[in-house]
Design a protein around this motif. Sequence first.
Motif, PDB file in Angstrom:
ATOM      1  N   GLN A 106      -5.419  22.688  34.832  1.00  0.00           N
ATOM      2  CA  GLN A 106      -5.138  24.103  35.036  1.00  0.00           C
ATOM      3  C   GLN A 106      -3.821  24.459  34.376  1.00  0.00           C
ATOM      4  N   SER A 107      -3.759  25.654  33.798  1.00  0.00           N
ATOM      5  CA  SER A 107      -2.526  26.174  33.229  1.00  0.00           C
ATOM      6  C   SER A 107      -2.407  27.636  33.613  1.00  0.00           C
ATOM      7  N   SER A 108      -1.205  28.042  34.020  1.00  0.00           N
ATOM      8  CA  SER A 108      -0.999  29.418  34.462  1.00  0.00           C
ATOM      9  C   SER A 108       0.354  29.911  33.989  1.00  0.00           C
ATOM     10  N   LEU A 121      -4.744  30.640  32.400  1.00  0.00           N
ATOM     11  CA  LEU A 121      -5.275  30.499  31.056  1.00  0.00           C
ATOM     12  C   LEU A 121      -6.734  30.104  31.160  1.00  0.00           C
ATOM     13  N   LYS A 122      -7.579  30.740  30.338  1.00  0.00           N
ATOM     14  CA  LYS A 122      -9.020  30.563  30.479  1.00  0.00           C
ATOM     15  C   LYS A 122      -9.635  30.009  29.200  1.00  0.00           C
ATOM     16  N   ASP A 123     -10.647  29.194  29.389  1.00  0.00           N
ATOM     17  CA  ASP A 123     -11.489  28.733  28.291  1.00  0.00           C
ATOM     18  C   ASP A 123     -12.635  29.733  28.174  1.00  0.00           C
ATOM     19  N   SER A 126     -16.792  27.893  27.195  1.00  0.00           N
ATOM     20  CA  SER A 126     -16.782  26.512  27.692  1.00  0.00           C
ATOM     21  C   SER A 126     -17.809  25.630  27.000  1.00  0.00           C
ATOM     22  N   ASP A 131     -11.929  22.602  24.266  1.00  0.00           N
ATOM     23  CA  ASP A 131     -10.933  22.356  25.319  1.00  0.00           C
ATOM     24  C   ASP A 131      -9.643  23.116  25.056  1.00  0.00           C
ATOM     25  N   LYS A 133      -7.553  26.528  26.379  1.00  0.00           N
ATOM     26  CA  LYS A 133      -7.403  27.613  27.352  1.00  0.00           C
ATOM     27  C   LYS A 133      -6.344  28.584  26.833  1.00  0.00           C
ATOM     28  N   THR A 148       1.569  23.829  33.500  1.00  0.00           N
ATOM     29  CA  THR A 148       0.350  23.178  33.025  1.00  0.00           C
ATOM     30  C   THR A 148       0.181  21.830  33.706  1.00  0.00           C
ATOM     31  N   SER A 159       0.621  22.013  26.130  1.00  0.00           N
ATOM     32  CA  SER A 159       0.618  23.466  26.014  1.00  0.00           C
ATOM     33  C   SER A 159       1.553  23.908  24.902  1.00  0.00           C
ATOM     34  N   GLY A 429      -9.597  31.004  21.572  1.00  0.00           N
ATOM     35  CA  GLY A 429      -9.640  29.549  21.583  1.00  0.00           C
ATOM     36  C   GLY A 429     -10.825  28.957  20.849  1.00  0.00           C
TER      37      GLY A 429
END
Length: 511
Positions: A106-108, A121-123, A126, A131, A133, A148, A159, A429
Amino acid sequence: MSETPRRKSRGAGRICRIILAVITTVLLVALFAALSVLRLAPQWTDATGVSASARGYDVSQRQVTAYCPARMALSDDASYGDSQYHVSQGNIASSARYAAFGSVYQSSVGALDGNGTQTLLKDVDSQDQTDVKVAAGDADHGARLVDTRLLQAQSGTGSAASIAAWATSGDLKGMSAASCVPTGLQQSFLLPDTSTGTTQQLVVANPSAKATSLRVDVWGSKQTGTMTLSTGRTLNVAAYGESTLDLAAGASDQDALFVTVSSQEAPIAAVVRIVHMDGLTSKGSDFAMPLNSSTKSTTLNGFNKGDSVTLLGFSEANAAVETSWVGGSEGGKPRTAQLTGGKVSAIDLGQAPKDASALRVTSDSALYVAAKVTDSGHDGIEDFGLVDSSPAVASSAIALPDKVGGDVIVGNPSDGMRKATLTAYDADGRQVSDNALKVGAHGVSRLSSKDFSDKAKLFVLSGNAGLQWGIRLSQDDVSNANLPSVAWLGPQPLEPRHAHVRAAVSQQIAH
């Protein structure tokens, strides 16, 4: 008649035994009491050093925190006197992009103080097996923190994030940019001159829950050794807070500065916000980023024809330095200079020749090196950017903010050909290009970001065998206004952070 002496003898023996028992008990109690407060001589105790069962462990960082500063700003925007003399930030705008690559749980991104919403952060796709995000925004509303969490600490995982700001009016005309800074206990900077009209604002962020006190050491160009700052050399930073220190005010009239910021209590992240004015004329602004480790050989990338270049260097020991342009008609004409240990040097290299995109720097002693790059426009207006030495790691990435383009410049400081793969992704991405690079000895390769794709916003250099790279930025609004513009983004490593820890049983620790 014989019974009485025997009874007396037995009675006396019993009394003696009781007395001895009492004495022994008192002695034992006294001995234990003494052992509780006294330390025995080493020869009377078992060894308490590293035992034969000591073992070593390799540990890896699984959580990475990076600090993204707020956009460029004036240190003092108060209005004094006539309106024609008021300072102004003009029509400054900004953008930011955040990306996480590889095996990421997860990354925010959120505010430094933890208040407000966190953006994940979103993929977006998918199913594409990339990979990656992503998230985007601006830098208008204060600093941001990117957190991250990795599933695995491996090459290609990590990141990258950056911000950019630009203006076509006011006192911040031109462009500035900064990569988001990983936290650490010590960070160092090479800064340009502190002449009149210059502000160099050290901005330090503390993303931890514990306040910390910092030590700021500064070396100048006029003397060897650390300077005594008129503003002091300590700085306190509250938990989840920021603090600033005006370095130009504390060390004025220097040709260049080398600055080290050290924290004992908590990891910190820092940048230096630099603005230069000559009266009412804008002379540029940019962020100074933390330096990588000192080196004897490196390549600085990010020059255009006609740029005025000043090389900044600092070494702990005396150093003989040689510089040469990479590419262009003057690429084969090296220049030499002598650096005094413990003193910062600023070397005027004149203007970058045609087609020279990089500068090769070699030294007989390890040194920190950076370059101030200045672009001049009409009516005396200028803009400058700071280019430093990027690490030549196996995998690294650059996130390009929205409304910003640029040229990807890859330099080879080595004596042989080097290879790598440069992959580009769009804002969502998705992979849009994959390029195999080959750069000859002491050579350079330059490609526009649009050469990969009009949608290219994320760049990853992988399989790297020693190349150094970065992106010289451009912005359409600034270019269409015919204003000078210099800004540069260096790569952020996508490599695990490892440490070797030894553990052993100690007799001094109660289990």
